[in-house]
Every structure is written in structure tokens, then in C-alpha cells.
Design a protein around this motif. Structure first.
Motif, mmCIF file in Angstrom:
data_model
loop_
_atom_site.group_PDB
_atom_site.id
_atom_site.type_symbol
_atom_site.label_atom_id
_atom_site.label_comp_id
_atom_site.label_asym_id
_atom_site.label_seq_id
_atom_site.Cartn_x
_atom_site.Cartn_y
_atom_site.Cartn_z
ATOM 1 N N ALA A 122 0.839 -1.201 0.000
ATOM 2 C CA ALA A 122 0.000 0.000 0.000
ATOM 3 C C ALA A 122 0.873 1.250 0.000
ATOM 4 O O ALA A 122 0.625 2.186 -0.757
ATOM 5 C CB ALA A 122 -0.935 -0.004 1.207
ATOM 6 N N GLU B 12 3.002 1.486 -3.096
ATOM 7 C CA GLU B 12 2.078 1.510 -4.235
ATOM 8 C C GLU B 12 2.424 0.467 -5.294
ATOM 9 O O GLU B 12 2.655 0.778 -6.452
ATOM 10 C CB GLU B 12 1.987 2.931 -4.818
ATOM 11 N N TYR C 81 -3.073 3.934 5.803
ATOM 12 C CA TYR C 81 -2.853 3.520 4.411
ATOM 13 C C TYR C 81 -4.194 3.283 3.735
ATOM 14 O O TYR C 81 -5.182 2.984 4.390
ATOM 15 C CB TYR C 81 -1.998 2.245 4.336
ATOM 16 N N ILE D 209 -6.625 1.095 1.040
ATOM 17 C CA ILE D 209 -6.710 -0.246 0.450
ATOM 18 C C ILE D 209 -8.111 -0.427 -0.134
ATOM 19 O O ILE D 209 -9.067 0.200 0.338
ATOM 20 C CB ILE D 209 -6.371 -1.333 1.484
ATOM 21 N N CYS E 83 -5.259 1.810 -9.927
ATOM 22 C CA CYS E 83 -5.084 2.609 -8.702
ATOM 23 C C CYS E 83 -3.746 2.328 -8.018
ATOM 24 O O CYS E 83 -3.463 2.877 -6.969
ATOM 25 C CB CYS E 83 -6.233 2.339 -7.730
ATOM 26 N N ARG E 84 -2.926 1.439 -8.587
ATOM 27 C CA ARG E 84 -1.592 1.131 -8.061
ATOM 28 C C ARG E 84 -1.667 0.797 -6.573
ATOM 29 O O ARG E 84 -1.109 1.497 -5.734
ATOM 30 C CB ARG E 84 -0.682 2.338 -8.315
ATOM 31 N N THR E 85 -2.362 -0.283 -6.270
ATOM 32 C CA THR E 85 -2.655 -0.592 -4.869
ATOM 33 C C THR E 85 -2.860 -2.086 -4.672
ATOM 34 O O THR E 85 -3.216 -2.791 -5.625
ATOM 35 C CB THR E 85 -3.957 0.140 -4.445
ATOM 36 N N LEU F 258 -1.218 9.887 -0.921
ATOM 37 C CA LEU F 258 -1.480 8.441 -0.871
ATOM 38 C C LEU F 258 -2.855 8.163 -0.254
ATOM 39 O O LEU F 258 -3.657 7.398 -0.806
ATOM 40 C CB LEU F 258 -0.386 7.743 -0.052
ATOM 41 N N LYS G 279 -5.812 9.086 -2.527
ATOM 42 C CA LYS G 279 -5.705 8.811 -3.973
ATOM 43 C C LYS G 279 -6.923 8.119 -4.562
ATOM 44 O O LYS G 279 -7.172 8.228 -5.758
ATOM 45 C CB LYS G 279 -4.428 8.033 -4.295
#
Lengths: 294, 389
Positions: free
Chosen positions: B104, B107, B144, B146, B171-173, B261, B264
Motif C-alpha cells: 500500500a 504503491e 494507508y 486499500i 489505482c496502483r494498490t 497516498l 488517492k
């Protein structure tokens, strides 16, 4: 540009492989880790490994912080897990040279399970374990390689736990390549790492480093050069000392390549088996089609 | 037709399969080419299926030495540019939490299946539960973001697994697929769809190395990743980092980057949010449930309406971030809200946070037995009776 280091090859300048904008580095005066880093980069240079093709995965601790200084694809991951991250990365990207930089606590305590299984699996990886006998980053606590009787911030009575012989452990677990060297002998260390990088399987290289500021000071071991001179005799893995097969010889811990075998490399073996299965499935489908046609 | 769909062709169209089987097929269809896992009931079928499926499409399956190594290898494979999956259940999900936090924070896209069984600790390995609702959102330390998806049928496990991989990339997660043991091992009919042309692929950095910042973002855009070997040579770390990826403790830089972050997903809620609302328009009681409890609620609505009691169902398919505006709208006219869940009170906490505690009632069960439709209908009727007196 020539290096200032006396025994280096004329065409190797360590600055070509470092992120110079990250300087000054955060290592303590006298710490052996910088020497190990230099040896790794020198080995890489001599093997002609391009920076773009190098992936360095490091854990947590003083050794773990080294990756940030290397001008490569660098991954500073969680405590104890660099070998597991590197396993995924190397399986996914067999085109990369994957090097793990880890410390004695990262590799042998919290990450011990990953080490023995990485040795057993024999995936192409180079694991550089910098052994300074201490958790330096957190203030000098006892580690799995702290020699018996030594003082640390958590062994005020002197360490009463036996210490690991990391190389014997790696060899017993099946590592295809096992070696040990001291930071005092930089060209020898470079040659050992080169051999490890060139090995077509899992290579474990233990570097006997020194923590002058914390471990040395606590135990009155003198200056960094003094500690380096005594590395082979001062660092005494209990397992090695006690072993029936390898009696402790005159205060000298063996260095150099300690084990090397040619077991099949895991990633290549897996891909071969998968390709064979795909080919056999395609052949079966082909013959089924032929039957339908006839 | 691409090679992947060709390999999948014998498996397309109508199939009678379990939830875990559907998850494995959807992962391959989504482009997953790496799985690392560790045996655990009741999720092991996903690993077993993928150990056969992945070699067929030139992917890699590896059984690691433990749960921690499995998530670590998955993140490592994804850092190399390959879509990757791991699957586990409660105890293994606990063990993976530190590294889920790493994914997370750094990323790194990846998908984690958590099949919920009884807990705490070893709990009841072969019995269903829904006790990891809060853990799936808050299980790792620190702040974080998620995404957690909660499918309620075998067909939905298939479609949500596809969506999980897409959201992980766009979403790069890390994305968690959260479903209970009943749905995991339930066998239902699924119409498998070809995946060609509709799957999200990773956004890779292009352009000059000097101009590239791995964590710089304009106007809420998800920053592009750099492919190892493409010349960018970036640093990835679990330490708080600046836009350039290197560690920092500068308060302003940390606040700016962590703030980006944490916020996002807000720019992508249209793609992330998903829910189902049944009969909420005229419902006297709106039931909020996920997984097998939502399946029971669907039947409870029929039972109750046949007897003259108007029930509705609000089912978050994206569980986290919770689709709270949609819940507010669905529950707007209801006199009461009922949350049946297989735990001691987790989803009901979130529903109370959104709607206030006054209207919210719950059935909390943690004995390994699913909540029945009749129980939900009866409790809804009792709640209304309480309101009337």
C-alpha cells in the motif's frame, strides 16, 4: 576517471555505480559495510552487468540501507523478507540479475526461514549477508551471529547463546554456492562475489564486516583496522567451533568458496517443465484434430 | 483471439464450478501470471488450480515456505511487472499484514484473496465467518489506503476477481478479495467471459529519466511505475518517501506525499465503488450485508414481502472504501436498518458511523453457522414491532 583505491582496476570507478546525490552516506566511521558495497559494485563492473539489469533487494538494518546508494533498480523491503521478495522478482524477471543485501539479524533471525528455503530451492539469486555480529541500527542488540561471551545492549552478562555458522547452515540447506570473506581483503572479496554472481543458482556470500562504533566500542575491540585484522579469529560461530567434522583450527575461520554444486536452477527447471507440458498438450490437441479430420 | 484466450477457450462458456475455482480462472483471464501461496483451509483450491493453469500460459506458480514469503514474493513479482496473486485465510491473512502495508505504501499493485473462516487464531478452519471485515481495512499498521471487494456468489467471484486486477493496476494498490467459506466452496453456474481487450494494463513510465518521479502526481492521477530494466533505476522503499522515491523525514514532504497516498482513491471512486440495492425504495427495513449473509437476506426479502413486510437489501460489493453515499440514499426512507453478519459486530459499526446508531440493529453470529433467511425476516419484523411500541 581513476579510483583512489590502491588495488582497484584502472577502469573501475565506484562512483559510476553509486547515486552520488545520496552522499554523504549514513554509515558510521569505521563500518565495514561500505567496503562490501564497493566489492559488489566492482564485481558487477568486471562481469559487465549493466546497471539497468541489476536489481538489488535489501532488508532492514544497516545492510538494508545500502541499496539506496546503488544506481540500479533498488528495492528496500520489509525486515527479514528480502529473499522472499527477490524470489518473486527473479521468477517473474529471469532477465534481471537479482542481488539481495542483508545483515546477520535480517537474514538469520527474522528471515531465517526464507534463507534455508532459498538455499533449498536454488533459484538464481546472489545473497550477500553482511555479518557484523550485531543489530547496529537499533542500538547494538545481540544477533544470531554474536560470538559467545560478547557484550551487547541486551546481553549485559555476556552472550550465552551459541552463534550460527551461516555458511555451514546455507551449505546444509542446499545452497549451490557458499563463500565467506573478510572486508580486509577487498580484491579477494570482489573475486568471491564475482564467482557468486556468475554461479547459475543460489549463491550465498557471507562478508565478515565490523561494527566499530557500537559492537567494537561496547567490547573494547579497538579501532576499525584492529577489528578487521582480527575478523577471522574474533568471529567464532559456535556451530563451527563445536563441529566434529570441522574442528576449530587455530583461531582461523575458513574463507573463500566453501561449497559449490551444480544442482538444477529452480526457475529454469520450472520453465522447462512448463514448456514440455505445453508442447505435450499441443501435440495431443493436434492428434485429436487429425482424428476428427480423418 | 490472443494466446491467453486460446488457452482458456475450452473453459469458456457455462461452467458449474466452486467459488475458489472461479477465482483461479478469473485470475488467469485477468492477466495474472504469478501466484505464490501457502496451503491453508479453505482457500487451498485456488493454489491447486493455479499450479495447473499458470504453466499453461507461461506463468509461474510457487508454493512458498510461509504466508509472509508468499505475499512478499507476490509483491516482488509485481515490482518486476507481472500481475500477481496470493490467496489465504484468517491466520495467513494476519501474517501477511505487514507486507500488505508495504504494498500500500510503496504503491505496488497486487491481489490478495482472504477466504474468511472462524476465528480468532486457528478458529474453525472449515466453518464460515465474516470476522475479517475490519482487519481487511485496518490490519496493517499506520495509515494507508486499500480496496476490498466482497463478492457474494460464484459468478461474482469471477467478475470481482477480474475487477480486482484492474483496480490494482489503475489505482496502483493492493486489492483484497474478501469472501466467506460458504461462497468459496459453493458450486454454482458461471458464464465465463473472454477477457480480450477489456483488462487494465499497467501504466509504465515513458520519457526522460531525469524528468521521472515515481510518486509525483498531477491532479489526482495515479503515478506511472517504472519497469526494471527500462533505464529509470528508481528506489522503492517502505520508509516514508518523497516524490523521487527516496526516504525522507521532512515533515512537509511526508505530509504532502502521505496525504496524496491517503486520498488517492477519491479521484477514482466511480470505478472503485460498487453495490447492489434491492427493493430499498419502499423498504421499511433495509438490510445491509455481504457474502453468504447477503444471500440469506435476498431470500428473507421474498419471505417477508410475501407476508406483507417490506424489506430491502443494500449490499456493498466494494466493501472498502465503503460506498457510504449510496448507503445513505438506499436507507433514506427506511424506519430501521438491520445488519446480519457472522462476527461479533464489524459491518454494523461502519453502518452506524454512516447512518447514526439510532436506526441500526444487528444480528451478530460467530458459531460457524450461517444466518438463515427466516431469522433475518423474523428479526426485521421484531425490530419494526419494537419501533411501533
Amino acid at each position: 576517471m581513476s579510483s583512489t583505491f590502491v588495488d582497484s582496476a584502472a577502469d573501475f570507478d565506484v562512483r559510476d555505480y553509486l547515486r552520488m546525490d545520496m552522499m554523504p552516506h549514513f554509515l558510521c566511521p569505521g563500518c565495514g559495510h561500505g567496503i562490501a558495497l564497493r566489492a559488489l559494485l566492482w564485481a558487477m563492473h568486471e562481469l559487465g552487468i549493466a546497471k539497468d539489469q541489476l536489481a538489488v533487494v535489501s532488508g532492514i538494518g544497516c545492510a538494508g540501507r545500502l541499496s539506496a546508494y546503488i544506481d540500479a533498480n533498488t528495492f528496500h523491503v520489509t525486515h527479514g523478507r528480502p529473499l522472499a521478495y527477490a524470489t518473486g522478482l527473479a521468477l517473474a524477471r529471469p532477465d534481471l540479475h537479482v542481488v539481495v543485501i542483508t545483515g546477520d539479524g535480517d537474514c538469520l533471525a527474522i528471515g531465517g526461514n526464507h534463507l534455508i528455503h532459498a538455499c533449498r530451492r536454488n533459484l538464481k539469486l546472489t545473497c550477500l549477508m553482511l555479518n557484523n555480529e550485531i543489530y547496529g541500527m537499533t542500538g547494538g542488540q545481540v544477533s544470531p551471529t554474536t560470538s559467545e561471551t560478547m557484550l551487547t545492549s541486551t546481553t549485559p552478562l555476556g552472550n550465552s547463546e551459541p552463534s550460527f555458522d551461516a555458511c555451514a547452515l546455507a551449505a546444509a540447506a542446499g545452497a549451490g554456492f557458499v563463500g565467506r570473506e573478510v572486508t580486509r581483503h577487498v580484491p579477494r572479496l570482489k573475486e568471491l562475489i564475482k564467482a557468486g554472481l556468475a554461479h547459475p543458482g543460489f549463491a550465498f556470500v557471507e562478508v565478515l564486516s565490523d561494527c566499530t562504533e557500537i559492537f567494537g566500542r561496547k567490547n573494547d575491540l579497538g579501532s576499525s583496522p584492529e577489528m578487521m585484522l582480527r575478523q577471522k579469529s574474533d568471529i567464532r560461530p559456535s556451530a563451527y567451533r563445536d563441529s566434529v567434522d570441522t574442528p576449530f583450527r587455530a583461531n582461523e575461520l575458513p574463507t573463500g568458496i566453501l561449497a559449490q554444486t551444480n544442482r538444477p536452477e529452480y526457475g529454469a527447471a520450472y520453465r522447462r517443465a512448463a514448456a514440455a507440458q505445453r508442447a505435450s498438450a499441443a501435440a495431443q490437441a493436434g492428434s485429436a484434430n487429425a482424428k476428427e479430420d480423418s | 483471439m490472443n494466446a491467453v484466450d486460446k488457452a482458456l477457450l475450452p473453459r469458456l462458456a457455462l461452467r458449474l464450478i466452486s467459488g475458489n475455482h472461479a477465482c483461479a480462472l478469473a485470475a488467469v483471464a485477468a492477466g495474472c501470471r504469478f501466484f505464490a501461496g501457502y496451503p491453508i483451509t479453505p482457500s487451498s483450491e485456488i493454489a491447486e488450480r493455479l499450479s495447473r493453469l499458470l504453466p499453461e500460459v507461461d506463468g509461474v506458480f510457487v508454493q512458498m515456505e510461509d504466508e509472509i514469503a508468499s505475499i512478499a514474493a507476490v509483491i516482488g513479482a509485481s515490482m518486476g511487472g507481472v500481475k500477481a496473486l496470493t490467496a489465504t485465510s484468517g491466520p495467513g491473512f494476519s501474517l501477511k499484514q505487514e507486507n500488505i502495508g508495504y504494498a500500500a505504501g510503496a504503491e505496488i499493485p497486487c491481489v490478495i484473496v482472504n477466504v474468511m473462516r472462524g476465528g480468532p487464531s486457528t478458529g474453525m478452519p472449515t466453518r464460515p465467518a465474516q470476522g475479517d471485515i475490519m482487519q481487511s481495512r485496518w490490519g496493517s499498521h499506520g495509515d494507508y489506503p486499500i480496496i476490498v471487494l466482497a463478492p457474494a456468489s460464484v459468478r461474482e467471484i469471477y467478475s470481482e476477481t477480474l475487477r480486482a486486477f484492474d483496480l490494482a493496476e489503475t489505482c496502483r494498490t493492493p486489492v483484497v478479495l474478501l469472501y466467506d467459506q460458504v461462497i468459496a466452496q459453493l458450486t454454482e453456474t458461471v458464464e465465463l467471459v473472454a477477457a480480450e481487450g477489456i483488462r487494465a494494463e499497467r501504466k509504465w513510465a515513458s520519457g526522460a529519466r531525469e524528468a521521472y518521479q515515481p510518486y509525483a502526481s498531477d491532479g489526482g492521477a495515479i503515478p506511472a511505475m517504472s519497469r526494471p530494466g527500462a533505464g529509470y533505476r528508481v528506489h522503492t522503499t517502505g520508509l516514508n518517501h518523497a516524490e523521487n522515491g527516496f526516504p525522507t523525514q521532512d515533515p512537509e514532504t511526508v505530509a504532502r506525499n502521505l496525504g496524496r497516498l491517503l486520498g488517492k482513491f477519491e479521484h477514482h471512486r466511480d470505478a472503485i465503488d460498487s453495490w447492489q440495492a434491492i427493493g430499498c425504495e419502499d423498504a421499511e427495513v433495509v438490510i445491509v450485508a455481504i457474502g453468504i449473509s447477503a444471500r440469506a437476506a435476498t431470500r428473507a426479502i421474498e419471505l417477508a414481502r410475501a407476508g406483507g413486510l417490506r424489506l430491502g437489501l443494500f449490499r456493498p460489493i466494494t466493501l472498502w472504501p465503503f460506498p457510504e453515499d449510496a448507503l445513505r440514499a438506499a436507507a433514506k426512507h427506511a424506519r430501521a436498518v438491520l445488519v446480519p453478519e457472522m462476527n461479533a459486530g464489524q459491518l454494523s459499526l461502519e453502518v452506524e458511523r454512516i447512518l447514526g446508531s439510532k436506526r441500526v440493529h444487528a444480528i451478530h453470529r460467530y458459531n460457524g453457522e450461517p444466518i438463515t433467511p427466516a431469522e433475518i425476516a423474523a428479526r426485521a419484523a421484531a425490530v419494526l414491532k419494537e419501533k411501533a411500541t
